[in-house]
Design an enzyme around this catalytic site. Structure first.
Site, PDB file in Angstrom:
ATOM      1  N   TYR A  56       0.834  -1.196   0.000  1.00 42.78           N
ATOM      2  CA  TYR A  56       0.000   0.000   0.000  1.00 42.78           C
ATOM      3  C   TYR A  56       0.871   1.249   0.000  1.00 42.78           C
ATOM      4  O   TYR A  56       1.516   1.588   1.004  1.00 42.78           O
ATOM      5  CB  TYR A  56      -0.929   0.022   1.211  1.00 42.78           C
ATOM      6  CG  TYR A  56      -1.945  -1.098   1.259  1.00 42.78           C
ATOM      7  CD1 TYR A  56      -2.238  -1.868   0.142  1.00 42.78           C
ATOM      8  CD2 TYR A  56      -2.614  -1.399   2.441  1.00 42.78           C
ATOM      9  CE1 TYR A  56      -3.172  -2.892   0.189  1.00 42.78           C
ATOM     10  CE2 TYR A  56      -3.556  -2.419   2.508  1.00 42.78           C
ATOM     11  CZ  TYR A  56      -3.823  -3.166   1.380  1.00 42.78           C
ATOM     12  OH  TYR A  56      -4.736  -4.183   1.448  1.00 42.78           O
ATOM     13  N   PRO A 202     -16.185  -4.171   2.666  1.00 35.54           N
ATOM     14  CA  PRO A 202     -17.486  -4.670   3.139  1.00 35.54           C
ATOM     15  C   PRO A 202     -18.635  -3.705   2.888  1.00 35.54           C
ATOM     16  O   PRO A 202     -19.801  -4.092   3.015  1.00 35.54           O
ATOM     17  CB  PRO A 202     -17.253  -4.864   4.640  1.00 35.54           C
ATOM     18  CG  PRO A 202     -16.224  -3.823   4.993  1.00 35.54           C
ATOM     19  CD  PRO A 202     -15.310  -3.780   3.797  1.00 35.54           C
ATOM     20  N   GLY A 204     -18.868  -2.297  -0.069  1.00 36.34           N
ATOM     21  CA  GLY A 204     -18.893  -2.246  -1.529  1.00 36.34           C
ATOM     22  C   GLY A 204     -18.098  -1.110  -2.110  1.00 36.34           C
ATOM     23  O   GLY A 204     -18.582  -0.401  -2.999  1.00 36.34           O
ATOM     24  N   ALA A 209     -22.872   2.609   0.940  1.00 37.24           N
ATOM     25  CA  ALA A 209     -23.155   3.686   1.887  1.00 37.24           C
ATOM     26  C   ALA A 209     -24.034   4.762   1.265  1.00 37.24           C
ATOM     27  O   ALA A 209     -24.558   5.628   1.958  1.00 37.24           O
ATOM     28  CB  ALA A 209     -21.854   4.307   2.387  1.00 37.24           C
TER      29      ALA A 209
END
Length: 327
Positions: A56, A202, A204, A209
């Site tokens: 990352y 989780p 998406g 949201a």
């Protein structure tokens, strides 16, 4: 925040974790000072299961966590991953046993710690038998540099072979209300082996949201290339999200809390790690651990957002398991 115990060796983690990738890559530019504040706020909220990786930001994310956790290392369960190597030549997978120790020691230095609580192989190297890679990881456990082992995006067969080499505490996959392919074969295998499930994305990739479209993505946001956000796929998926939002409003929770609670209700061995760069989102996600869904709630969600209603591939399962160096 309640804790959950996952894996055959009893790894204890917060019921909701925090995925930190977006603080260094994938979702456009980020501010380090703001990210550090978010990380510290997460710990204050009891979100103590923090997930990063050597890839990352090519090490930037681990360094960021090292700064944020200075003086607070013992308050968290720190998970990182090795095996995806980024360089000017491209991106490749490296699971060679002789390099596992080098990757681990570099991560320890960036994180500013003497041990990693959960060490994942980020992607299985198709050129190296998984037994050899996990065997090298097990040596790090014996030396106290690593406490528990995990795998990310491994196939059911690879989970079997890895667990026969050393106990595997956690397996990480994309899993949410809108991406459920692992439920067919990965999830049953992991549960038979006693491996905890750690769903990433989780919510998406933020889509669950609330409505998110490519027009709202900034420069460098990798979601622009995700087929699920494209054209007609997006239109159909947005209609489903609207139904999820209505259920959340009726339940008195946010859409993110509802879909996180849905995952938590799939079993006590499930610990989602939603990512965010905003302190208010950390608090919102943490409160999902307090949302108890009834069977009626679960049935209603299944009715408005059945697995086969979503459209758009997530760029293929295989592509997420194997990263190949461009020729």
């Amino acid at each position: 925040m309640d804790n959950r115990i996952i894996g055959p060796e009893g790894l204890t983690v917060s019921a909701v974790g925090l995925g930190c990738m977006g603080m260094s890559q994938g979702y456009g530019a980020a501010d380090d000072a703001e990210s550090i504040a978010v990380l510290q706020r997460a710990v204050d909220q009891g979100v103590t299961f923090l997930d990063t990786a050597m890839s990352y930001g090519s090490g930037h994310n681990e360094e960021l966590l090292g700064k944020a956790l200075a003086g607070r290392r013992d308050q968290v369960v720190l998970a990182t991953k090795f095996g995806i190597v980024r360089s000017p030549e491209g991106v490749r997978v490296d699971g060679r046993p002789e390099n596992v120790r080098r990757h681990c020691e570099a991560s320890l230095a960036r994180l500013g710690t003497d041990r990693i609580d959960l060490y994942y192989q980020h992607r299985v190297d198709p050129q190296v038998p998984i037994e050899e890679t996990v065997g090298a990881m097990a040596e790090l456990v014996a030396e106290g540099k690593v406490r528990h082992l995990g795998l990310s995006e491994a196939s059911p067969e690879e989970l079997e072979r890895a667990a026969a080499t050393h106990p595997i505490s956690a397996a990480q996959y994309e899993w949410s209300l809108w991406w459920r392919d692992i439920e067919d074969d990965v999830l049953p295998t992991a549960r038979r082996l006693g491996i905890g499930m750690v769903p990433y994305s989780p919510v998406g990739r933020g889509f669950l949201a609330g409505p998110v479209g490519v027009d709202g993505f900034g420069a460098g946001d990798f979601r622009q290339n995700d087929p699920r956000f494209q054209a007609e796929n997006l239109k159909q998926n947005e209609a489903i999200v609207a139904e999820v939002r209505s259920l959340a409003a009726a339940r008195g929770v946010t859409p993110a809390q509802l879909v996180l609670a849905w995952l938590l209700a799939q079993g006590d061995d499930v610990v989602p790690i939603p990512g965010t760069r905003r302190a208010e989102r950390v608090e919102e996600n943490a409160k999902a651990a307090d949302v108890e869904l009834s069977q009626d709630d679960l049935d209603r969600l299944e009715a408005v957002a059945p697995r086969d209603a979503w459209v758009g591939d997530r760029q293929s399962f295989a592509a997420h398991r194997v990263v190949r160096t461009p020729v």
